[in-house]
Design a protein around this motif. Sequence first.
Motif, PDB file in Angstrom:
ATOM      1  N   ILE A  44      60.578  67.655  -0.840  1.00 14.74           N
ATOM      2  CA  ILE A  44      59.092  67.503  -1.345  1.00 14.74           C
ATOM      3  C   ILE A  44      58.931  68.877  -1.092  1.00 14.74           C
ATOM      4  O   ILE A  44      59.447  69.664  -0.795  1.00 14.74           O
ATOM      5  N   ASP A  46      55.756  71.785  -2.515  1.00 14.61           N
ATOM      6  CA  ASP A  46      54.465  71.967  -2.738  1.00 14.61           C
ATOM      7  C   ASP A  46      53.453  71.980  -3.541  1.00 14.61           C
ATOM      8  O   ASP A  46      54.312  72.047  -4.885  1.00 14.61           O
ATOM      9  N   ARG A  47      51.770  71.675  -3.840  1.00 13.19           N
ATOM     10  CA  ARG A  47      51.540  72.419  -5.013  1.00 13.19           C
ATOM     11  C   ARG A  47      52.015  73.402  -6.017  1.00 13.19           C
ATOM     12  O   ARG A  47      52.183  73.355  -7.002  1.00 13.19           O
ATOM     13  N   LEU A 259      54.231  63.260   6.825  1.00 14.12           N
ATOM     14  CA  LEU A 259      53.974  62.647   4.685  1.00 14.12           C
ATOM     15  C   LEU A 259      55.062  63.285   3.998  1.00 14.12           C
ATOM     16  O   LEU A 259      55.577  62.106   3.652  1.00 14.12           O
ATOM     17  N   VAL A 263      56.561  59.783   1.539  1.00 15.26           N
ATOM     18  CA  VAL A 263      56.625  60.505   0.600  1.00 15.26           C
ATOM     19  C   VAL A 263      57.856  59.513  -0.431  1.00 15.26           C
ATOM     20  O   VAL A 263      58.336  58.769  -0.938  1.00 15.26           O
ATOM     21  N   HIS A 273      60.134  65.410  -5.236  1.00 16.21           N
ATOM     22  CA  HIS A 273      58.286  65.197  -5.123  1.00 16.21           C
ATOM     23  C   HIS A 273      56.837  66.103  -4.866  1.00 16.21           C
ATOM     24  O   HIS A 273      57.619  66.850  -4.320  1.00 16.21           O
ATOM     25  N   THR A 275      53.958  67.048  -4.167  1.00 14.08           N
ATOM     26  CA  THR A 275      52.720  66.866  -3.401  1.00 14.08           C
ATOM     27  C   THR A 275      51.516  67.839  -3.886  1.00 14.08           C
ATOM     28  O   THR A 275      51.834  69.075  -3.931  1.00 14.08           O
ATOM     29  N   THR A 276      50.511  67.418  -2.953  1.00 14.19           N
ATOM     30  CA  THR A 276      49.224  68.273  -3.114  1.00 14.19           C
ATOM     31  C   THR A 276      49.450  69.061  -2.239  1.00 14.19           C
ATOM     32  O   THR A 276      47.904  70.426  -2.070  1.00 14.19           O
ATOM     33  N   GLU A 313      42.545  65.326  -3.573  1.00 11.44           N
ATOM     34  CA  GLU A 313      43.571  66.285  -3.298  1.00 11.44           C
ATOM     35  C   GLU A 313      43.496  66.722  -1.461  1.00 11.44           C
ATOM     36  O   GLU A 313      42.802  67.480  -1.118  1.00 11.44           O
ATOM     37  N   HIS A 466      44.661  62.060  -2.097  1.00  8.91           N
ATOM     38  CA  HIS A 466      45.726  61.279  -2.163  1.00  8.91           C
ATOM     39  C   HIS A 466      46.855  63.282  -1.817  1.00  8.91           C
ATOM     40  O   HIS A 466      46.452  63.832  -1.865  1.00  8.91           O
ATOM     41  N   SER A 467      48.527  62.295  -1.837  1.00  8.31           N
ATOM     42  CA  SER A 467      48.864  63.525  -1.834  1.00  8.31           C
ATOM     43  C   SER A 467      50.011  63.585  -2.887  1.00  8.31           C
ATOM     44  O   SER A 467      50.784  64.706  -2.949  1.00  8.31           O
ATOM     45  N   ASP A 468      50.193  62.599  -4.342  1.00  6.23           N
ATOM     46  CA  ASP A 468      51.081  62.413  -5.236  1.00  6.23           C
ATOM     47  C   ASP A 468      50.257  64.260  -6.306  1.00  6.23           C
ATOM     48  O   ASP A 468      48.917  63.622  -6.593  1.00  6.23           O
TER      49      ASP A 468
END
Length: 692
Positions: A44, A46-47, A259, A263, A273, A275-276, A313, A466-468
């Motif tokens: 997972i 981060d942005r 989170l 996810v 993945h 994420t934002t 985000e 959203h976090s995607d």
Amino acid sequence: MTVHRALFALVAALFALAAGRDGFDRWVDATDLPQTLTETSVEIRDRGGVLLRAYTVGDGIWRLRPRLSAVDGSYLDMLLRYEDKRFWHHHGVDPLAMLRAIAQAARHGRAVSGGSTLTMQVARLIEDGSTGRWAGKLRQIRLALALERRLTKDQVLSLYLTHAPFGGNLEGIRAASLAWFGKEPRRLTPAQAALLVALPQAPEARRPDRHPLVATAARDRVLSRMAAAGIIATDTAASARRAKVPDRMRPFPALAAHLADRVRAGTPEQQHHATTIDARLQAASEKLLADAARRAGPRISAALIAADHRNGEILASVGSPRYGGDNGRQGFVDMTRAVRSPGSTLKPLVYGLAFDQGLAHPETLIHDGPVQFGRYAPRNFDGLFRGDIRVREALHLSLNIPVVKLTNELGPARVMDALSRAGADARLPGGKAGLAVALGGVGLSLRDLVQLYATLARGGTGPRLHSDLHAPATQTARTMSRVAAWQVSNVLAGIAPPPGAPRGVLAYKTGTSYGHRDAWAIGYDGEHVIGVWLGRADGTPVPGAFGGDLAAPVLFQAFARMKPGFAPLPAPPPSTLITGAAGLPQPLQRFRPRGGGPVTPQDAPRLLFPPDGAILDSVGETVTLKVRGGLAPYLVLANGQPVAKGLRRNEFDIPSPGAGYSTLVVVDGAGQSDRVTVRLEQNAETTGRTRP
């Protein structure tokens, strides 16, 4: 000698196979390759691609897939020079290395080097085979040749960087660098690179946390050979030898752990993945909440969501002060999704709907006094009444009676519909909405509330949270007009901040649920929205906990950690009516239920005596009041407390409220009121003297 004979037999076999080239090619091509796409850890990120959390593979191994471009070049140079300096030129087997190994074995009477190429080591790793017996070595040679025919050199090198053992349950360069040095292998010091070159040869015997002297000696041998080969400078090698090897394995990143779990569970087949989440802000927010929960006391949990309300985000999501158990805090429970009572945090929604429906304006007068709806008689949190008060002040003070009056006029169903349109998943305990909805009589999560306040910040409609990172943007339905949303924001921006916090920079509201079970603070500036919750995960009360005391300071601190300043709140829409109470249209000057009929100003009661600002003698046990107008019977409040009721004359005495300043309110039978503030003193020389 056994080693000598085995190596000689291998070389002889190779030459024999080479003699029959066609048969040799068929022999290599027929090699049954093991699965090279081995399971690697789910990641997972981060942005910006920073690792937030990784998960072990099925056998409990940390095995993270590397990218060659993200591995330190000096480490790769050391690795290839030390393990296989002709890697880029051979075809899986290096005859020169084999001959060198045979000569060294003959000279020393034992195996000094195995002659294995990096490709042969990959063959052993992916097949989990042995290196000792000649049959195993022959199998590795055949597999290495087959790998080089079917894969590129980069792919072979990537397989080594994925599977090489580095001690304990670590496989691959990324897992090793994260565990031993707490960082990705993008930039390694010479000392770090040399240790990672040395470890796979004897990963358990050289584990630096268990065998630091052995690990140091192995690292230093690599440094010496690299200096001799000109890969690094001599003084660089000498400096690197002085560095200490790590004495422990570091924990793998576990940022935004709750989170990350969601996810991963949502798309279990996906390996990576994006994420934002902003890893820097996430780490700062987790520390902030851990400190806040510790100060708040034992068993206290906390949660936070920070989002950009311009695009929806989510930038930080903290489900508990510490993931997992922690002294009864139940850190495994994700409190960003837990359904709780929102307390007073829904009041801004009710006022916004009232503004939108033309029931009120921020400057409208509304009466705060005893009221009953059937068997429901709401009371303010402090049990006091304020009489006539502006709507703006009623929201600032978070009074219950005015907001219930507005909810009764709007209808609870309209409030519930607005929550749904704003993107909140509200839960009703009894299945039907009542007037108590406005005071927190509905189940909502922290995410729901942050979503609601994001729509207020965006003018009544906005993006769904959203976090995607790659999810398409979607919008909520319109909840209220832009004007009404701006009016709510303007009122909330006027709420006094916690001590030491800047004033007027955040539109925010606090809330405390029934029984002090939940302390909330939700707020936004022109760019971001943050929600904070504190309480106990099991729902038991926290005596003395208030949103304004516990959660509000954390909210302002969270904004301070997000960025250096506050983005200005938006300007009012052009059609906004900005005026005082006197400039409002007649229907908006005072709130009245739509079926209540008009009341002209002359019908309202007027306190003739004592005048506002008077200083009175407090020696007596009573104070005389004179009223003109209004409809009997009258109710009198002193400092918010009823002191006389059922009065039908225009002049009467009330019990003295005692020395000092007092606010006296007279309420008539129609709910209209007037108020004065006086000061009572002993032996006042002049009764009725105006206060300076």
